[in-house]
Design a protein around this motif. Structure first.
Motif, PDB file in Angstrom:
ATOM      1  N   TYR A   1       0.833  -1.202   0.000  1.00 63.61           N
ATOM      2  CA  TYR A   1       0.000   0.000   0.000  1.00 63.61           C
ATOM      3  C   TYR A   1       0.872   1.258   0.000  1.00 63.61           C
ATOM      4  CZ  TYR A   1      -4.562  -2.111   0.163  1.00 63.61           C
ATOM      5  OH  TYR A   1      -5.700  -2.783  -0.191  1.00 63.61           O
ATOM      6  N   GLY A   2       1.983   1.213   0.724  1.00 65.06           N
ATOM      7  CA  GLY A   2       2.863   2.367   0.714  1.00 65.06           C
ATOM      8  C   GLY A   2       3.445   2.619  -0.664  1.00 65.06           C
ATOM      9  N   GLU A   3       3.873   1.563  -1.335  1.00 68.18           N
ATOM     10  CA  GLU A   3       4.439   1.706  -2.686  1.00 68.18           C
ATOM     11  C   GLU A   3       3.376   2.127  -3.690  1.00 68.18           C
ATOM     12  OE1 GLU A   3       7.925  -1.692  -2.176  1.00 68.18           O
ATOM     13  OE2 GLU A   3       5.914  -2.245  -2.877  1.00 68.18           O
ATOM     14  N   LEU A   4       2.166   1.581  -3.565  1.00 70.14           N
ATOM     15  CA  LEU A   4       1.086   1.966  -4.469  1.00 70.14           C
ATOM     16  C   LEU A   4       0.707   3.430  -4.270  1.00 70.14           C
ATOM     17  CD1 LEU A   4      -1.088   1.329  -6.570  1.00 70.14           C
ATOM     18  CD2 LEU A   4      -2.542   0.481  -4.708  1.00 70.14           C
ATOM     19  N   ALA A   5       0.669   3.863  -3.012  1.00 67.66           N
ATOM     20  CA  ALA A   5       0.363   5.272  -2.744  1.00 67.66           C
ATOM     21  C   ALA A   5       1.382   6.174  -3.424  1.00 67.66           C
ATOM     22  CB  ALA A   5       0.346   5.529  -1.239  1.00 67.66           C
ATOM     23  N   GLY A   6       2.662   5.775  -3.373  1.00 68.21           N
ATOM     24  CA  GLY A   6       3.680   6.592  -4.016  1.00 68.21           C
ATOM     25  C   GLY A   6       3.556   6.592  -5.520  1.00 68.21           C
ATOM     26  N   ALA A   7       3.382   5.405  -6.121  1.00 70.81           N
ATOM     27  CA  ALA A   7       3.316   5.312  -7.580  1.00 70.81           C
ATOM     28  C   ALA A   7       2.053   5.961  -8.123  1.00 70.81           C
ATOM     29  CB  ALA A   7       3.377   3.841  -8.002  1.00 70.81           C
ATOM     30  N   ALA A   8       0.914   5.641  -7.522  1.00 70.14           N
ATOM     31  CA  ALA A   8      -0.346   6.220  -8.004  1.00 70.14           C
ATOM     32  C   ALA A   8      -0.411   7.707  -7.691  1.00 70.14           C
ATOM     33  CB  ALA A   8      -1.527   5.483  -7.370  1.00 70.14           C
ATOM     34  N   GLY A   9       0.137   8.104  -6.536  1.00 67.45           N
ATOM     35  CA  GLY A   9       0.149   9.524  -6.188  1.00 67.45           C
ATOM     36  C   GLY A   9       0.998  10.341  -7.140  1.00 67.45           C
ATOM     37  N   ALA A  10       2.150   9.784  -7.531  1.00 69.88           N
ATOM     38  CA  ALA A  10       3.009  10.492  -8.487  1.00 69.88           C
ATOM     39  C   ALA A  10       2.306  10.649  -9.829  1.00 69.88           C
ATOM     40  CB  ALA A  10       4.323   9.724  -8.647  1.00 69.88           C
ATOM     41  N   LEU A  11       1.597   9.597 -10.244  1.00 69.99           N
ATOM     42  CA  LEU A  11       0.862   9.677 -11.510  1.00 69.99           C
ATOM     43  C   LEU A  11      -0.283  10.673 -11.401  1.00 69.99           C
ATOM     44  CD1 LEU A  11       0.447   8.580 -14.379  1.00 69.99           C
ATOM     45  CD2 LEU A  11      -1.012   6.789 -13.397  1.00 69.99           C
ATOM     46  N   ALA A  12      -0.988  10.659 -10.263  1.00 71.06           N
ATOM     47  CA  ALA A  12      -2.100  11.596 -10.070  1.00 71.06           C
ATOM     48  C   ALA A  12      -1.618  13.037 -10.181  1.00 71.06           C
ATOM     49  CB  ALA A  12      -2.754  11.354  -8.712  1.00 71.06           C
ATOM     50  N   ALA A  13      -0.472  13.323  -9.587  1.00 71.97           N
ATOM     51  CA  ALA A  13       0.065  14.682  -9.649  1.00 71.97           C
ATOM     52  C   ALA A  13       0.423  15.068 -11.080  1.00 71.97           C
ATOM     53  CB  ALA A  13       1.302  14.780  -8.752  1.00 71.97           C
ATOM     54  N   ARG A  14       0.813  14.087 -11.866  1.00 69.64           N
ATOM     55  CA  ARG A  14       1.239  14.364 -13.237  1.00 69.64           C
ATOM     56  C   ARG A  14       0.068  14.587 -14.183  1.00 69.64           C
ATOM     57  NH1 ARG A  14       5.402  10.430 -16.639  1.00 69.64           N
ATOM     58  NH2 ARG A  14       5.680  11.830 -18.444  1.00 69.64           N
ATOM     59  N   ILE A  15      -1.051  13.884 -13.941  1.00 64.75           N
ATOM     60  CA  ILE A  15      -2.164  13.947 -14.892  1.00 64.75           C
ATOM     61  C   ILE A  15      -3.355  14.734 -14.369  1.00 64.75           C
ATOM     62  CG2 ILE A  15      -1.496  11.730 -15.895  1.00 64.75           C
ATOM     63  CD1 ILE A  15      -3.863  10.451 -14.441  1.00 64.75           C
ATOM     64  N   GLY A  16      -3.285  15.263 -13.162  1.00 70.45           N
ATOM     65  CA  GLY A  16      -4.404  16.025 -12.622  1.00 70.45           C
ATOM     66  C   GLY A  16      -4.836  17.131 -13.572  1.00 70.45           C
ATOM     67  N   GLY A  17      -6.141  17.251 -13.797  1.00 70.20           N
ATOM     68  CA  GLY A  17      -6.656  18.254 -14.718  1.00 70.20           C
ATOM     69  C   GLY A  17      -6.597  17.853 -16.166  1.00 70.20           C
ATOM     70  N   ALA A  18      -6.264  16.587 -16.435  1.00 68.46           N
ATOM     71  CA  ALA A  18      -6.106  16.149 -17.827  1.00 68.46           C
ATOM     72  C   ALA A  18      -7.426  15.813 -18.509  1.00 68.46           C
ATOM     73  CB  ALA A  18      -5.185  14.923 -17.879  1.00 68.46           C
ATOM     74  N   GLY A  19      -8.546  15.897 -17.806  1.00 63.18           N
ATOM     75  CA  GLY A  19      -9.814  15.477 -18.402  1.00 63.18           C
ATOM     76  C   GLY A  19      -9.894  13.967 -18.392  1.00 63.18           C
ATOM     77  N   ARG A  20     -10.371  13.373 -19.475  1.00 59.10           N
ATOM     78  CA  ARG A  20     -10.400  11.906 -19.557  1.00 59.10           C
ATOM     79  C   ARG A  20      -9.066  11.365 -20.043  1.00 59.10           C
ATOM     80  NH1 ARG A  20     -15.696  13.095 -21.140  1.00 59.10           N
ATOM     81  NH2 ARG A  20     -15.072  13.346 -23.324  1.00 59.10           N
ATOM     82  N   VAL A  21      -8.678  10.213 -19.496  1.00 60.44           N
ATOM     83  CA  VAL A  21      -7.461   9.552 -19.963  1.00 60.44           C
ATOM     84  C   VAL A  21      -7.798   8.119 -20.338  1.00 60.44           C
ATOM     85  CG1 VAL A  21      -5.940  10.999 -18.564  1.00 60.44           C
ATOM     86  CG2 VAL A  21      -6.762   8.827 -17.629  1.00 60.44           C
ATOM     87  N   ALA A  22      -7.224   7.645 -21.420  1.00 57.87           N
ATOM     88  CA  ALA A  22      -7.385   6.251 -21.822  1.00 57.87           C
ATOM     89  C   ALA A  22      -6.370   5.400 -21.074  1.00 57.87           C
ATOM     90  CB  ALA A  22      -7.180   6.110 -23.329  1.00 57.87           C
ATOM     91  N   VAL A  23      -6.763   4.175 -20.749  1.00 55.38           N
ATOM     92  CA  VAL A  23      -5.859   3.229 -20.099  1.00 55.38           C
ATOM     93  C   VAL A  23      -5.802   1.969 -20.957  1.00 55.38           C
ATOM     94  CG1 VAL A  23      -5.410   1.830 -18.058  1.00 55.38           C
ATOM     95  CG2 VAL A  23      -6.373   4.139 -17.803  1.00 55.38           C
ATOM     96  N   TRP A  24      -4.618   1.648 -21.454  1.00 52.95           N
ATOM     97  CA  TRP A  24      -4.415   0.424 -22.218  1.00 52.95           C
ATOM     98  C   TRP A  24      -4.390  -0.724 -21.215  1.00 52.95           C
ATOM     99  CZ3 TRP A  24      -5.510  -0.706 -26.839  1.00 52.95           C
ATOM    100  CH2 TRP A  24      -4.904  -1.741 -27.540  1.00 52.95           C
TER     101      TRP A  24
END
Length: 509
Positions: A40-63
């Motif tokens: 959970y700690g590692e996921l929080a870091g990885a997902a949190g870093a991605l969230a900070a990068r894409i925040g405000g991006a509207g919709r995003v596609a996920v392959w």
């Protein structure tokens, strides 16, 4: 709003909403794909870093490949308040082009090295870094969205035209997962194993987001196999999610694999969904393992609507309770779900007699808000009083359990003045020892209106059961007017990626 993922919102030593000691949650494995894991700690870091990068991006596609990066991508999008559009990697070029044009994502998230089809054109891409936590992970950022904001846009199968994007709000995810937690006594102590694709609500919402909301763990097999399920159950997994095709393969393997039977007997909960699990497979699994498979019912547009409930085993030695699991039914409506059956003219059916067939209509906070860019389809999908028309036909048993008999468009057969559900005939056919697979449809008949057609994959292709034998078999178990008038033999039934039989393709089989 409260966090969709309480375990990701707390750092070491902080109060946790999961009921588990905070440091234990932070160090607990959240995701395992093969040999790759994230706590959970590692996921929080990885997902949190991605969230900070894409925040405000509207919709995003996920392959949405069956990899760790897909889970990180969707979690990061939800933490960042961005709606995710999960894409089936097996989509044809035309379908994929339609979905990308319709959803208009601003970028695509994919695992490093994933080869994307030409349909993506010059759409910006971000390779998801599942190891972005660093040596000292911090709590994920607060989620930047309200209850009614879009969480996912999931495209339907498109059996009656191009796929439509069902917009699922955040409250729908939270409501349905919490209702299932109540029905199944699902906690952070549970370890889920599944091998489902991650581009639809069963594999993604229930199979990945469900464990993360509970503070538990999920182990994804990558590719389903009975051996993989047995391995994980023997290594501490407590729950299995699958579709009928998977449980059929398990039922077929059980007679020759006593170790598989022992592993399944250890499971706290076996859940099947996305289509009806034939009663024959229910009974074979129960006889070999002592465990009953629980069924639940839902749709892309509604998430989960009904389920059997699980109750803990009786503490007395040798006594085991299996809750309300009942082969052939999908249980009762979940908390917050209003469910009714209606006649073709919209008249509500009040009977709880196990016989009167009607269309299921539902209302509740678990429903989608719209079909993206399709106001006409959205309006047509709802009644004037706000109920969603599911298109599924069902009866209600005297105790309220719902038994689905098929789809209105393909499984409701009107023959000789009777309304007949294809599902119960299919179950009866599967009880015949000479039948491996079965599907039932209707076709025009000058005398009956429609005649019942059985499509059979025989257990022995060289000695298939005769049409009269099968008709008599059904008539003895159900009623004479439900017997098939025509039997057609196939080597395999046409199925989609989820294992559902594609009845519209049977005419071309």
């Amino acid at each position: 709003m409260s966090s969709l993922f309480p375990a990701l919102a707390n750092g070491p030593g902080e109060r946790s909403e999961t009921g588990v000691p905070p440091d234990e949650v932070w160090g607990r494995v959240a995701l395992r794909f093969g040999q790759r894991t994230l706590t959970y700690g590692e996921l929080a870091g990885a997902a949190g870093a991605l969230a900070a990068r894409i925040g405000g991006a509207g919709r995003v596609a996920v392959w949405a490949t069956p990899e760790l990066e897909t889970a990180v991508a969707v979690t990061g999008a939800l933490l960042g308040g961005v709606a995710a559009v999960p894409l089936n990697p097996k989509s044809g070029e035309k379908e994929l082009a339609h979905i990308l044009s319709d959803s208009a994502p601003t970028l695509v998230l994919a695992a490093p090295g994933a080869q994307l089809p030409p349909a993506f054109g010059d759409l910006p891409r971000i390779d998801v870094d599942a190891s972005a936590a660093g040596p000292a992970p911090a709590p994920a950022p607060g989620e930047r969205a309200a209850d009614g904001d879009p969480a996912l846009v999931v495209y339907t199968s498109g059996t009656t035209g191009p796929p439509k994007g069902a917009v699922l709000p955040r409250r729908a995810l939270a409501t349905t997962l919490d209702a299932l937690a109540d029905a199944w006594q699902w906690t952070g102590d549970d370890v889920l194993v599944h091998g489902l694709p991650l581009f639809h609500v069963h594999g993604l919402v229930l199979g990945i987001l469900g464990p993360l909301r509970r503070g538990g763990s999920v182990r994804h097999l990558g590719r389903f196999s009975p051996e993989g399920v047995a391995r994980e159950l023997n290594d501490g997994a407590t729950m299995v999610f699958g579709v009928p095709t998977m449980y059929h393969r398990i039922a077929e393997a059980l007679p020759d694999d006593p170790e598989l039977a022992k592993a399944l007997a250890r499971a706290r909960l076996l859940v099947s969904g996305s289509a009806a699990l034939p009663v024959h497979d229910h009974e074979r699994i129960a006889a070999a393992t002592g465990r009953r498979v629980i069924e639940r019912y839902g749709m892309t547009e509604t998430l989960m609507l009904c389920s059997s409930r699980w109750t803990p085993p009786d503490p007395r030695p040798g006594v085991r309770a299996e809750g309300e699991a009942r082969p052939g039914t999908v249980g009762v409506p979940l908390p917050g779900v209003l469910l009714r059956l209606v006649e073709e003219d919209g008249t509500e059916i009040t009977a709880y007699d196990g016989e009167t067939v009607g269309e299921i209509q539902v209302r509740g906070p678990n429903l989608f808000t719209e079909y993206l860019n399709r106001p006409d389809a959205t309006t047509a999908a709802f009644t004037a009083d706000g109920f969603f028309r599911t298109g599924d036909m069902a009866v209600r048993e005297p105790d309220g359990h719902v038994r689905i008999v098929g789809r209105k468009a393909t499984d409701l057969i009107k023959s000789g003045g009777y309304k007949i559900g294809a599902g119960e005939i299919e179950n009866a056919l599967l009880e015949h020892p000479g039948v491996r697979e079965a599907a039932v449809t209707g076709e025009p008949d000058a005398d009956l209106g429609e005649r019942i057609v059985a499509w059979i994959v025989p257990a022995d292709a060289d000695a298939p059961p005769g049409a009269e034998e099968l008709a008599d078999h059904v008539a003895r178990r159900l009623a004479p007017h439900k017997r098939p008038r025509v039997v057609r033999y196939l080597t395999a039934l046409p199925r989609n990626d989820m294992g559902k039989i594609m009845k519209r393709a049977l005419a071309d089989a």
